[in-house]
Structures are given as C-alpha cells and as structure tokens.
Design a protein around this motif. Sequence first.
Motif, PDB file in Angstrom:
ATOM      1  N   ARG A   1      11.943   0.041 -11.919  1.00 24.37           N
ATOM      2  CA  ARG A   1      12.289  -1.028 -10.976  1.00 24.37           C
ATOM      3  C   ARG A   1      11.957  -2.397 -11.591  1.00 24.37           C
ATOM      4  O   ARG A   1      12.726  -3.348 -11.452  1.00 24.37           O
TER       5      ARG A   1
ATOM      6  N   ASN B   1      -1.683  -2.448  -6.242  1.00 27.52           N
ATOM      7  CA  ASN B   1      -0.909  -1.296  -5.737  1.00 27.52           C
ATOM      8  C   ASN B   1       0.469  -1.154  -6.374  1.00 27.52           C
ATOM      9  O   ASN B   1       1.006  -0.051  -6.420  1.00 27.52           O
ATOM     10  N   PHE B   2       1.049  -2.275  -6.845  1.00 30.24           N
ATOM     11  CA  PHE B   2       2.293  -2.200  -7.635  1.00 30.24           C
ATOM     12  C   PHE B   2       2.067  -3.039  -8.896  1.00 30.24           C
ATOM     13  O   PHE B   2       2.504  -4.189  -8.975  1.00 30.24           O
TER      14      PHE B   2
ATOM     15  N   ILE C   1       5.212  -5.890  -8.733  1.00 23.87           N
ATOM     16  CA  ILE C   1       4.886  -7.152  -8.059  1.00 23.87           C
ATOM     17  C   ILE C   1       4.747  -8.306  -9.068  1.00 23.87           C
ATOM     18  O   ILE C   1       5.396  -9.349  -8.894  1.00 23.87           O
TER      19      ILE C   1
ATOM     20  N   TRP D   1       8.311  -9.071 -10.090  1.00 21.79           N
ATOM     21  CA  TRP D   1       9.212  -9.721  -9.125  1.00 21.79           C
ATOM     22  C   TRP D   1       8.775 -11.140  -8.799  1.00 21.79           C
ATOM     23  O   TRP D   1       9.520 -11.909  -8.195  1.00 21.79           O
TER      24      TRP D   1
ATOM     25  N   LYS E   1       0.557   1.017   0.317  1.00 23.55           N
ATOM     26  CA  LYS E   1       1.692   0.094   0.232  1.00 23.55           C
ATOM     27  C   LYS E   1       1.626  -0.780   1.463  1.00 23.55           C
ATOM     28  O   LYS E   1       1.315  -0.296   2.559  1.00 23.55           O
ATOM     29  N   CYS E   2       1.993  -2.041   1.311  1.00 21.06           N
ATOM     30  CA  CYS E   2       1.996  -2.891   2.509  1.00 21.06           C
ATOM     31  C   CYS E   2       3.098  -2.461   3.461  1.00 21.06           C
ATOM     32  O   CYS E   2       3.060  -2.779   4.643  1.00 21.06           O
ATOM     33  N   THR E   3       4.071  -1.707   2.957  1.00 23.19           N
ATOM     34  CA  THR E   3       5.171  -1.209   3.792  1.00 23.19           C
ATOM     35  C   THR E   3       4.927   0.220   4.297  1.00 23.19           C
ATOM     36  O   THR E   3       5.828   0.817   4.898  1.00 23.19           O
TER      37      THR E   3
ATOM     38  N   ALA F   1       8.827   2.311   3.925  1.00 20.01           N
ATOM     39  CA  ALA F   1       8.609   1.738   2.596  1.00 20.01           C
ATOM     40  C   ALA F   1       9.918   1.815   1.805  1.00 20.01           C
ATOM     41  O   ALA F   1      10.860   2.478   2.227  1.00 20.01           O
ATOM     42  N   GLY F   2       9.926   1.151   0.640  1.00 21.04           N
ATOM     43  CA  GLY F   2      11.106   1.249  -0.210  1.00 21.04           C
ATOM     44  C   GLY F   2      11.928  -0.020  -0.129  1.00 21.04           C
ATOM     45  O   GLY F   2      12.828  -0.161   0.682  1.00 21.04           O
ATOM     46  N   VAL F   3      11.557  -0.919  -1.015  1.00 20.34           N
ATOM     47  CA  VAL F   3      12.164  -2.236  -0.986  1.00 20.34           C
ATOM     48  C   VAL F   3      13.264  -2.286  -2.040  1.00 20.34           C
ATOM     49  O   VAL F   3      13.091  -1.757  -3.122  1.00 20.34           O
TER      50      VAL F   3
ATOM     51  N   PHE G   1      12.642  -9.844   0.825  1.00 18.46           N
ATOM     52  CA  PHE G   1      11.488  -9.026   1.218  1.00 18.46           C
ATOM     53  C   PHE G   1      10.401  -9.936   1.775  1.00 18.46           C
ATOM     54  O   PHE G   1      10.001 -10.905   1.128  1.00 18.46           O
TER      55      PHE G   1
END
Length: 488
Positions: free
Chosen positions: A111, A157-158, A162, A165, A288-290, A449-451, A457
């Motif tokens: 990603r 966490n990512f 992160i 992005w 995950k924040c999501t 989750a899953g952006v 976002f």
Amino acid sequence: MSFETTIKTYLNYINGEWVSAAVNQVDASVNPANINEIVGYIQKSGKEDLDKAVAAAKKAQVQWRKLSGAARGEYLYRIANALEKRIDEVAETMTREMGKTFAEAKGETARGIAILRYYAGEGMRKIGDVIPSTDSEALMFTTRVPLGVVGVITPWNFPVAIPVWKMAPALVYGNTVVLKPAQETAVTAAKVIECMDEAGLPAGVVNMVTGNGSVIGQGIIDHPDINGITFTGSNQVGKMVGQGALARGAKYQLEMGGKNPVIVAADADLDLAVEATISGGLRSTGQKCTATSRVFVQSDVYDEFKEKLLAKVKEIKIGNGLDGDTWMGPCASENQLETVLSYIRKGMEEGATLLCGGGKPQDDELQNGFYVQPTIFENVTPKMTISQEEIFGPVLALIKVDTIEEALTLANDVPFGLSASIFTKDIGNMLSFINEIEAGLVRINAESAGVELQAPFGGMKQSSSHSREQGQAAIEFFTSIKTVFVKA
Ligand SMILES: NC(=O)C1=CN([C@@H]2O[C@H](COP(=O)(O)OP(=O)(O)OC[C@H]3O[C@@H](n4cnc5c(N)ncnc54)[C@H](O)[C@@H]3O)[C@@H](O)[C@H]2O)C=CC1
Ligand SMILES: O=C(O)CCC(=O)C(=O)O
C-alpha cells in the motif's frame, strides 16, 4: 525467512547523511512477539539534532519548491521502485518490530508503494482554477504553493503506510520534511528513509530524527521554522500538537482515535457480518484507529450472530506474526498490552459479561511476548468505559438493540466519529445509516477498517482536526491557495 543476522544501529538521516544523535544515546527496538529479540538500536536524539534537521529542510526547500510537480513526482516513482525491491525485508522488519502478521505487513508495504505512485502522478495534476473576474479585462485564477517545512509525527500501528501517506503528498506539492516516527517502529521507518536515499532525493528534502515524543515531537510542535505539522496518534498528544501549532500560527492536521461501531440489522447476511466484525475488530490485534469496537445487533438475530461470532473467534490462532499459520500477533508493546488488560478489567468491574478471552494466553510458547486473547463482552451498557474509550486492542463489546434507530443513537453516543459499518440488505436502513451516522468513513456491508488510498480519510468529532488526508484531499493540508488577479 530472515534478513538480519546482527543487531544493527540505525542513525538519524539529516541533510542526506546518516548521523548519530549528538548525545550518542540509543534505544533498543524490541520484538513484541519475543522480548529477548532486539530488532535494532535507534537514536535517542535531542533538540540539537532536530534543529539540524529543520535547518537542512529549510535550506533544501528553496530549490525543491522550484522543481516542477512532474520532476518531484519522478523522485516518488523512484522511491516506490526502491521500496518494492525491498518489500519482503521491510515487511519482515515491521512484523518483528510491532507484531502484525507478515501478510498484513506486506500488504501495508504494498500500500505504501501504491501511495507513492499515486502521489507521483499528482505532480502532473491541476493545482488551481480560473475564476471569472468582474473585470472583463482581467485574468483571475488560483494556484497553490507549498507550506514550507512539514513536521511529520507518526504512530507505530502503520509504520510504513502512515509516514508514506503523509510524506508523499508533502513532497510532491513542494514541501520538505522532518519525520519523527514512533520510537517503537523506528527501524522500519529508517528502512523507508533508506529507500528515499537510494532514490537520490536531494539532501535535506527528507530528514528523519528518532527519539522520545516529549523531546522530538514537542520540539516539532515548538519549532519556529516548521510551517505545518501532520500527526497521527492518541487524542491526548494530538490535542497538544493542535494547541501548540495554533499558538505559534503553524498549520496542523490531526488523525486520532476511534470507537467504531458496526450495526448488524435483522436482515443482514450474518456470515458476512461475522467475518467483517472479526476482521475489522481483531486484525492487527485491534490496533487500528478504524478498528471495530462496538457491535450493535438487532435482537431478532442477536443469539445467532453471537454463536457464529464466538465459534469463529475460538478458531483464531495467536502467535508470532512471522509464522505462516498465525492469524493474530501480539500487542505492539508492553504498554499497549497493559492498557488492553486494564480495559478488560474495567469491563468486568463495571458489570459487562465476558464471553471469551479476557487475559493473556497461557500457552508456553507465548510467554515471551505481549500477547492477549481476543476478547468479547456482552451486556455492555452505553456509559461503561469500554463503550466510550478507545481500547486499541482485540476487544469487542456486543450490544443488543431493538431497532436501527436505537442502534444509531447509541452508535453516535461517543466522543469519536471515525468509521462505522452497517450490515443490511434494506435500502432504507442503508440510507438512514448514511445520513445519520456521525463518522468520516461510512461503510455498508464492509468492515469498519480498510482505507483506500485514493479516497479522503478522516473523522468527525474528536477523531480528527476535521481535515482529511489521502487522495486528493491531501492537497488541502500540504499547500496554501494563492488567488491571483492579473491585469495587463
Ligand atoms: N489513531 C491512531 O492511529 C493511533 C492511536 N493511538 C492511541 O494512542 C494510545 C497510546 O499510543 P502511543 O504510542 O503512546 O501514542 P502517542 O500519541 O503517544 O504517539 C504517537 C506519536 O506522537 C509522538 N509523541 C508522544 N508524545 C508526544 C508529545 N508530547 N509531543 C509530540 N509528539 C509526541 C510519539 O512519539 C509518536 O511518534 C493507543 O493506546 C491508542 O489508543 C496510538 C497510535 C496510533
Ligand atoms: O484502516 C486502515 O487501513 C487505516 C487505519 C489507520 O489509519 C490507523 O489506524 O491509524
């Protein structure tokens, strides 16, 4: 598979050079699946190191902003290619540093590569509009200019997606960057920066300084030469970033917590809803924040949903994320494990009923890691702590509701508003959900989750600073608009 044979020390990256922190101190990055394994040593930097990085970024900005968007995009393509060559190594490092499974870590790295390519293309897209002037002899249009130096503060966490992005759009729109990654995953971040170095990015365009949040993060908040700060992490720190940036007139963008609901309607495909609740709530150990954390189920299907969910959760294999049959790795750190365990205790003390999990697994081979069982509660009431606060662990609260309206009211009764899902076949339910749920990401018959990298976002209420990241939304933060009026 293993790429590391000796324990390496990773340096700061300042003005195109790999350098030690001025005070010559390091932290160890420890594998949460095996606390006896040190993944690498990283610099424990001080203010002096940050000052050098900011000075380098400020100097480099003068030339970087003069390049065409296409030329800056070309660098991003090269970084993407460099990262692609090292995808397995970077993913393995991520798994060893923060515990998510290798498959998830590889997916995240892929990603990151796709994000770099997306923003590389952004370098060729429009950055303004022509607006008709009331003066028929004038030309009026908007253009966009970079903010200058951007401070990037990222969580663990990512560790690839992160930082990428945030850095990729910052760079393509002409900013230079000082990255402060989470210390827990600074080795992974260093490898991403190595790819930037390999891609031949000019000195000073990207800099990385590792260290404590209270020193380097706070230093970014306070630094007069940092023009914008983009942050993902806890609400507590996010508020400090926002207040500090506002106080000195810097632009800021915050992505913080979530308390994401899933609603399972009486007409839902229950197998799909169960799969998505497990995937959305428990993948990445719920970090995950999501992540899904509250599951509102209509009473007609509550028992059936619960039985199906419990049966599937019992099949989850916990273990080291590098083992092919592991479904769920450890919490990323001891702190995170203790936080999750304390929320589980709170849930029990406040009267929720524990259906499964509830503590550390007892298996011998899991005693050296920060493992926790997937945990499900029922009889959870709206004001319980586990209904209101972000847990950031594999803990689900089941809540029985009679109607979709009741589910929506309860789902909205939290300070957060990041993502939310509903499982239903009824168009009326879908439309009520789309209109009434307070969330920045609204998902129908799909996990919370899953952006997707090409879409905006961000969240409502306390989940973000009301800004959006990713996709074309990123241009709003990383540039300033100039309105130009020209008359010959
Ligand atoms: N929204 C999200 O994606 C994330 C949410 N969290 C939430 O935060 C909780 C705590 O996790 P932490 O790692 O401690 O998050 P945190 O908010 O402390 O860390 C995030 C980043 O901010 C930096 N930081 C820490 N203190 C700072 C300060 N005073 N000034 C500036 N920067 C600072 C950290 O070094 C890291 O780079 C988790 O349990 C979870 O609930 C954590 C990570 C990501
Ligand atoms: O759900 C995702 O893919 C992204 C989640 C995220 O951004 C986060 O946890 O910080």
